[in-house]
Write a protein that holds these residues in place. Structure first.
Motif, PDB file in Angstrom:
ATOM      1  N   GLN A  26       0.818  -1.210   0.000  1.00  0.00           N
ATOM      2  CA  GLN A  26       0.000   0.000   0.000  1.00  0.00           C
ATOM      3  C   GLN A  26       0.855   1.264   0.000  1.00  0.00           C
ATOM      4  O   GLN A  26       0.529   2.237  -0.696  1.00  0.00           O
ATOM      5  CB  GLN A  26      -0.940  -0.028   1.207  1.00  0.00           C
ATOM      6  CG  GLN A  26      -2.037  -1.076   1.097  1.00  0.00           C
ATOM      7  CD  GLN A  26      -2.718  -1.389   2.422  1.00  0.00           C
ATOM      8  OE1 GLN A  26      -2.496  -0.715   3.434  1.00  0.00           O
ATOM      9  NE2 GLN A  26      -3.558  -2.412   2.429  1.00  0.00           N
ATOM     10  N   PHE A  27       1.944   1.267   0.770  1.00  0.00           N
ATOM     11  CA  PHE A  27       2.863   2.406   0.726  1.00  0.00           C
ATOM     12  C   PHE A  27       3.394   2.603  -0.687  1.00  0.00           C
ATOM     13  O   PHE A  27       3.435   3.722  -1.211  1.00  0.00           O
ATOM     14  CB  PHE A  27       4.044   2.186   1.678  1.00  0.00           C
ATOM     15  CG  PHE A  27       3.813   2.677   3.088  1.00  0.00           C
ATOM     16  CD1 PHE A  27       3.472   3.998   3.346  1.00  0.00           C
ATOM     17  CD2 PHE A  27       3.954   1.821   4.166  1.00  0.00           C
ATOM     18  CE1 PHE A  27       3.271   4.458   4.640  1.00  0.00           C
ATOM     19  CE2 PHE A  27       3.758   2.265   5.465  1.00  0.00           C
ATOM     20  CZ  PHE A  27       3.417   3.585   5.713  1.00  0.00           C
ATOM     21  N   ALA A  28       3.834   1.496  -1.296  1.00  0.00           N
ATOM     22  CA  ALA A  28       4.408   1.576  -2.635  1.00  0.00           C
ATOM     23  C   ALA A  28       3.375   2.077  -3.643  1.00  0.00           C
ATOM     24  O   ALA A  28       3.667   2.947  -4.476  1.00  0.00           O
ATOM     25  CB  ALA A  28       4.951   0.209  -3.050  1.00  0.00           C
ATOM     26  N   ALA A  29       2.155   1.538  -3.590  1.00  0.00           N
ATOM     27  CA  ALA A  29       1.113   1.940  -4.527  1.00  0.00           C
ATOM     28  C   ALA A  29       0.728   3.406  -4.362  1.00  0.00           C
ATOM     29  O   ALA A  29       0.381   4.086  -5.335  1.00  0.00           O
ATOM     30  CB  ALA A  29      -0.114   1.052  -4.347  1.00  0.00           C
ATOM     31  N   ALA A  30       0.795   3.902  -3.113  1.00  0.00           N
ATOM     32  CA  ALA A  30       0.440   5.291  -2.836  1.00  0.00           C
ATOM     33  C   ALA A  30       1.588   6.254  -3.128  1.00  0.00           C
ATOM     34  O   ALA A  30       1.404   7.475  -3.043  1.00  0.00           O
ATOM     35  CB  ALA A  30       0.004   5.435  -1.377  1.00  0.00           C
ATOM     36  N   GLY A  31       2.764   5.715  -3.458  1.00  0.00           N
ATOM     37  CA  GLY A  31       3.915   6.569  -3.739  1.00  0.00           C
ATOM     38  C   GLY A  31       4.492   7.227  -2.508  1.00  0.00           C
ATOM     39  O   GLY A  31       5.155   8.269  -2.600  1.00  0.00           O
ATOM     40  N   ILE A  32       4.259   6.623  -1.330  1.00  0.00           N
ATOM     41  CA  ILE A  32       4.792   7.169  -0.074  1.00  0.00           C
ATOM     42  C   ILE A  32       6.125   6.481   0.227  1.00  0.00           C
ATOM     43  O   ILE A  32       6.166   5.254   0.363  1.00  0.00           O
ATOM     44  CB  ILE A  32       3.818   6.936   1.092  1.00  0.00           C
ATOM     45  CG1 ILE A  32       2.482   7.620   0.815  1.00  0.00           C
ATOM     46  CG2 ILE A  32       4.415   7.438   2.405  1.00  0.00           C
ATOM     47  CD1 ILE A  32       1.385   7.265   1.813  1.00  0.00           C
ATOM     48  N   PRO A  33       7.224   7.218   0.316  1.00  0.00           N
ATOM     49  CA  PRO A  33       8.500   6.582   0.643  1.00  0.00           C
ATOM     50  C   PRO A  33       8.433   5.942   2.026  1.00  0.00           C
ATOM     51  O   PRO A  33       7.829   6.498   2.948  1.00  0.00           O
ATOM     52  CB  PRO A  33       9.502   7.739   0.610  1.00  0.00           C
ATOM     53  CG  PRO A  33       8.680   8.969   0.789  1.00  0.00           C
ATOM     54  CD  PRO A  33       7.339   8.675   0.201  1.00  0.00           C
ATOM     55  N   PHE A  34       9.058   4.758   2.169  1.00  0.00           N
ATOM     56  CA  PHE A  34       9.004   4.105   3.472  1.00  0.00           C
ATOM     57  C   PHE A  34      10.257   3.268   3.728  1.00  0.00           C
ATOM     58  O   PHE A  34      10.937   2.828   2.797  1.00  0.00           O
ATOM     59  CB  PHE A  34       7.740   3.254   3.620  1.00  0.00           C
ATOM     60  CG  PHE A  34       7.735   1.954   2.846  1.00  0.00           C
ATOM     61  CD1 PHE A  34       8.096   0.755   3.447  1.00  0.00           C
ATOM     62  CD2 PHE A  34       7.363   1.930   1.512  1.00  0.00           C
ATOM     63  CE1 PHE A  34       8.074  -0.444   2.748  1.00  0.00           C
ATOM     64  CE2 PHE A  34       7.332   0.744   0.804  1.00  0.00           C
ATOM     65  CZ  PHE A  34       7.689  -0.450   1.420  1.00  0.00           C
ATOM     66  N   ILE A  35      10.510   3.081   5.014  1.00  0.00           N
ATOM     67  CA  ILE A  35      11.581   2.204   5.482  1.00  0.00           C
ATOM     68  C   ILE A  35      10.992   0.815   5.696  1.00  0.00           C
ATOM     69  O   ILE A  35       9.918   0.680   6.304  1.00  0.00           O
ATOM     70  CB  ILE A  35      12.162   2.707   6.816  1.00  0.00           C
ATOM     71  CG1 ILE A  35      12.769   4.106   6.669  1.00  0.00           C
ATOM     72  CG2 ILE A  35      13.217   1.734   7.358  1.00  0.00           C
ATOM     73  CD1 ILE A  35      13.162   4.739   8.003  1.00  0.00           C
TER      74      ILE A  35
END
Length: 309
Positions: free
Chosen positions: A148-157
């Protein structure tokens, strides 16, 4: 819990197959913890706000009150009335041997929360999600939240941590291709290399930074531009290392939130870990911003200006 004797005096090696023992534990201490809670707590000490996205059980009242008292939002902490909150029980003897039992409880339902729902609700409140972290959680929750982070384009650790036994090489490859940053301790880094068959260079084809912590030896931040060695900050006392990794990750998030360079970000993370190790438990240390800035200068010889956001 503390057993005021030694396990070896009460466990017969030739009777392990029929073990039935009981330990009197006059000392018992209850601590609030969990990777998400620890990270949010440390981030708040630095002046920022991290929104926890987690599932807890019907017994979470004291912890929810603790979060509220410390200014940690619980908007996306879902209470599952049919479950207990995830919790660990540990008995330590006089030789510091430990016997652990861990009950995941409501954590196994962490996938019921959705990154995009939280993002949209925060956006309506005029708060944007700048960066996230997928830390050890229920297996399905980690899988879904990374996607979901990846699909939303939100950078994450992506932080593997104690969830290491849950994922094989192919699953780890998927996480790495989705993540923006990868944070591991030195043992986890060896395991990731072994399971995926990927080298440092191959991993850096997917993530912007690979952060490897090495305890008292400091940490190393691998980027496409080169390797950055981060020295360990000096603690005033070594009391309890539990939660130091989470404190370090809060420092990483702080640096990413404020666009700091990797040498500064790594040193902030290192100092947070050193401050945490000075106290028992994972959320009992405190400092004010002036104290943190002073200790940063004492440890690393350079000034630091802390922003808030």
């Amino acid at each position: 819990m503390v057993f005021e004797d030694r396990f070896r005096n009460h466990i017969l090696p030739d009777k392990i197959h029929m073990l039935n023992v009981s330990f009197l534990v006059p000392q018992m201490r209850r601590e609030f913890g969990g990777c998400g809670g620890n990270i949010a707590y440390n981030l708040k000490l630095l002046g920022d706000t991290g929104y926890l996205m987690a599932t807890v059980g019907r017994d979470a009242g004291l912890y929810l009150q603790w979060m509220s008292d410390n200014g940690i939002p619980t908007d996306y902490v879902r209470v599952i009335e049919a479950e207990h909150t995830a919790q660990g029980f540990v008995t330590t003897d006089l030789d510091d041997n430990q016997i652990w039992a861990f009950h995941p409880g409501a954590m196994q339902l962490s996938h019921l929360n959705e990154v995009t729902q939280a993002r949209d609700e925060l956006a309506r409140a005029e708060r944007s999600v700048k960066v996230g972290i997928v830390a050890p959680d229920g297996r399905e929750g980690m899988v879904r939240h990374a996607a979901q982070f990846a699909a939303a384009g939100i950078p994450f650790i992506f932080d593997l941590g104690q969830a290491m036994p849950l994922f094989d090489g192919e699953a780890l490859k998927t996480f790495i291709t989705q993540a923006t940053y990868l944070a591991l301790n030195d043992y986890e880094w060896q395991v990731v290399q072994q399971r995926t068959g990927w080298s440092e260079a191959q991993i850096l084809n997917h993530v912007q930074a690979l952060i490897v912590t090495r305890g008292a030896e400091g940490s190393v931040i691998h980027t496409r531009g080169g390797e950055i060695a981060i020295p360990a900050a000096r603690p005033k006392a070594v009391v309890d290392p539990t939660g130091c990794g989470d404190a370090y990750r809060a420092g990483l998030l702080y640096g990413l939130l404020h666009g700091l360079d990797w040498p500064t970000t790594g040193r902030i993370a290192s100092l947070l870990g050193a401050i945490k190790i000075e106290s028992r438990g994972t959320q009992n240390h405190r400092f004010d911003r002036d104290e943190f800035v002073t200790r940063y200068r004492e440890n690393f010889g350079t000034p630091l200006s802390l922003a808030t956001g």
